[in-house]
Write an enzyme that holds these catalytic residues in place. Structure first.
Site, PDB file in Angstrom:
ATOM      1  N   GLU A 152     -33.170  -4.965  -5.492  1.00  7.68           N
ATOM      2  CA  GLU A 152     -33.375  -3.520  -5.840  1.00  7.68           C
ATOM      3  C   GLU A 152     -31.763  -2.623  -5.091  1.00  7.68           C
ATOM      4  OE1 GLU A 152     -34.679  -6.378  -3.858  1.00  7.68           O
ATOM      5  OE2 GLU A 152     -34.864  -5.917  -1.664  1.00  7.68           O
ATOM      6  N   CYS A 158     -34.459 -13.431  -2.325  1.00  8.37           N
ATOM      7  CA  CYS A 158     -34.186 -13.153  -0.012  1.00  8.37           C
ATOM      8  C   CYS A 158     -34.984 -14.918  -0.202  1.00  8.37           C
ATOM      9  CB  CYS A 158     -34.012 -12.380   0.471  1.00  8.37           C
ATOM     10  SG  CYS A 158     -32.684 -12.213   1.828  1.00  8.37           S
ATOM     11  N   HIS A 186     -30.221  -9.279  -3.207  1.00  6.99           N
ATOM     12  CA  HIS A 186     -31.506  -8.527  -3.660  1.00  6.99           C
ATOM     13  C   HIS A 186     -31.104  -7.712  -4.648  1.00  6.99           C
ATOM     14  CE1 HIS A 186     -32.905  -8.784   0.690  1.00  6.99           C
ATOM     15  NE2 HIS A 186     -31.958  -9.389   1.165  1.00  6.99           N
TER      16      HIS A 186
END
Lengths: 218, 252
Positions: A200, A83, A198
């Site tokens: 994650e 990001c 992202h």
């Protein structure tokens, strides 16, 4: 000795989900959420996350004394930007404090960071484009890369951002995404890889990308 | 192409997920982590947890739940209910929430929206709006679980909170909530048109066509539903297949 993965914590935002995801894909590794330059120096791999506004991120990185450690790691260790951590790798960003025209960044990949300007354009259903670009969107894999291993082309990943990177050189573009126009959503250079999305928060294939990073030998 | 999101909503109290209509007849629906994992596997794009606990003791429980879920489920998590100050936002984010939703406290103190988004970024601040239609055809903001009228116009309020930094609006029609008659499409379209941030439609979903309508006619960016998923009427995967067949971009 267990592999050490350092997640750079320069005091911006919440890195818990990045930590949890690495813990999940690399249960045997030592994952450090660290503010100490010497721990980044010791690590085998380094993750540079980012959240919030670019001027604050760059200022915090400098003030925390971690900037040199990150530049050092970028010379030879596998480095993953996420990001704003991706955007920081570029020369400069259009995200600034009022009154200044550009925010200087790390200069590890040639190019700049721009804001989405989608006024006047309509989405397929006739509605306006919203900024931030928020939600799941497909990533076209522009090159073959070990970090794409096991991830189908055009897999959707989770994005939340208002700015995006514009690399100067095509060879640095690893992935692209369409939102109004096509923009670069993943970049690479030697031992560096970075994503605008992202991993994650991108379920199975996001975790796969992190897993690929953990075993990447650039 | 950016896909439209499907968001199952989980009501949580005393460490468990419960289901009921308007807080009446609550029934235990199971373990939050188990349910969250199930929806993740089905392809949910995000999860929203609503803390409906009244006591402060119970309030801390949601932190543990979010910690548990966030360590095992890797999709975005939004948490709402009982968020009163910036420190509540911090505690929830630290526990693993990606976004925090505020409702009554934002009306009582609009600076909370400005302060929280300045500290943590717009991307993690959601303002939830409970809307009730007025006799004149506009909509009024209600707070405290729909019990308190505020006199505030919904569209004006949506504009104000986005100007203050809210990154998303969770819009619930009180008239439709629990009705299974579908979203209030007029309301959803009015708010979606008025703001530049994503709008999540909520309240009233009874079948899969309602989800489609929320997007094609309400112009919502995401649709939230609870009962059609909790009661096992449909899986998230079935909802996505149906939407895809109607030409809506979804992540399959």
């Amino acid at each position: 000795m267990a592999q050490i993965i350092a997640i750079v914590d320069y005091g911006m935002g919440n890195l818990r989900s990045v930590y949890q995801a690495f813990h999940h894909v690399a249960p045997d590794a030592k994952i450090l959420l660290t503010q100490r330059p010497e721990e980044i120096a010791q690590a085998h791999r380094v993750v540079l996350p980012g959240q919030g506004a670019m001027p604050d991120c760059m200022k915090q990185l400098k003030d925390s004394g971690l900037l040199e450690a990150v530049l050092d790691a970028a010379k030879n260790k596998p480095l993953l930007g996420v990001c704003v951590g991706e955007q920081m790798l570029f020369d400069q960003s259009a995200e600034t404090r009022p009154g200044s025209s550009l925010t200087p960044c790390l200069g590890l990949i040639p190019g700049e960071v721009r804001r989405f300007e989608l006024q006047g354009q309509k989405q397929a259903d006739g509605s306006d484009f919203k900024v931030p670009h928020m939600g799941w969107n497909q990533v076209r894999q522009d090159i073959a890369h070990p970090l794409w291993a096991g991830i189908p082309d055009l897999t959707s990943f989770y994005f939340v951002h208002s700015y995006y990177v514009v690399p100067k050189e095509v060879k640095n573009i690893a992935g692209s995404t369409e939102y109004g126009n096509w923009f670069t959503s993943a970049v690479t250079r030697d031992n560096i890889f970075a994503t605008q999305f992202h991993p994650e928060k991108s379920a199975e294939y996001g975790l796969r990308l992190y897993k690929n990073f953990v075993s990447w030998q650039p | 192409m950016l896909t439209k999101r499907i968001i199952p909503c989980l009501d949580v109290t005393a460490g468990r997920v419960v289901k009921g209509v308007n807080f009446v007849g609550l029934r235990d629906a199971g373990d939050p982590v188990e349910i969250a994992r199930r929806y993740d596997i089905q392809g949910a794009d995000e999860l929203t947890f609503l803390d409906i606990t009244a006591t402060s003791d119970g309030r801390d429980l949601i932190l543990y739940i979010i910690e548990d879920v966030a360590s095992q489920v890797f999709i975005p998590l939004t948490v709402g209910g009982g968020v009163r100050q910036v420190s509540d936002v911090r505690r929830l984010l630290n526990a693993g929430a990606d976004k925090v939703s505020m409702n009554s406290s934002a009306v009582a103190n609009p600076d909370l929206v400005s302060d929280a988004s300045a500290h943590y970024g717009s991307q993690c601040i959601v303002v939830a709006i409970d809307a009730k239609q007025t006799p004149s055809g506009t909509w009024e903001v209600f707070t405290h679980g729909g019990r308190t009228a505020t006199g505030i116009d919904v569209v004006a309020w949506a504009k104000e909170v986005t100007e203050r930094g809210a990154g998303e609006i969770l819009l619930t029609s009180m008239n439709r909530d629990g009705s299974k008659d579908g979203f209030d499409l007029e309301l959803t379209a009015a708010v979606s048109k008025a703001v530049s941030v994503p709008v999540i439609a909520s309240g009233g979903v009874g079948n899969l066509q309602h989800l489609v309508d929320g997007i094609t006619e309400g112009h919502a960016d995401a649709v939230l539903a609870a009962s059609i998923f909790h009661y096992g009427e449909f899986t998230v995967g079935q909802a996505k297949e149906y939407m895809a067949a109607q030409g809506i971009p979804v992540r399959i």
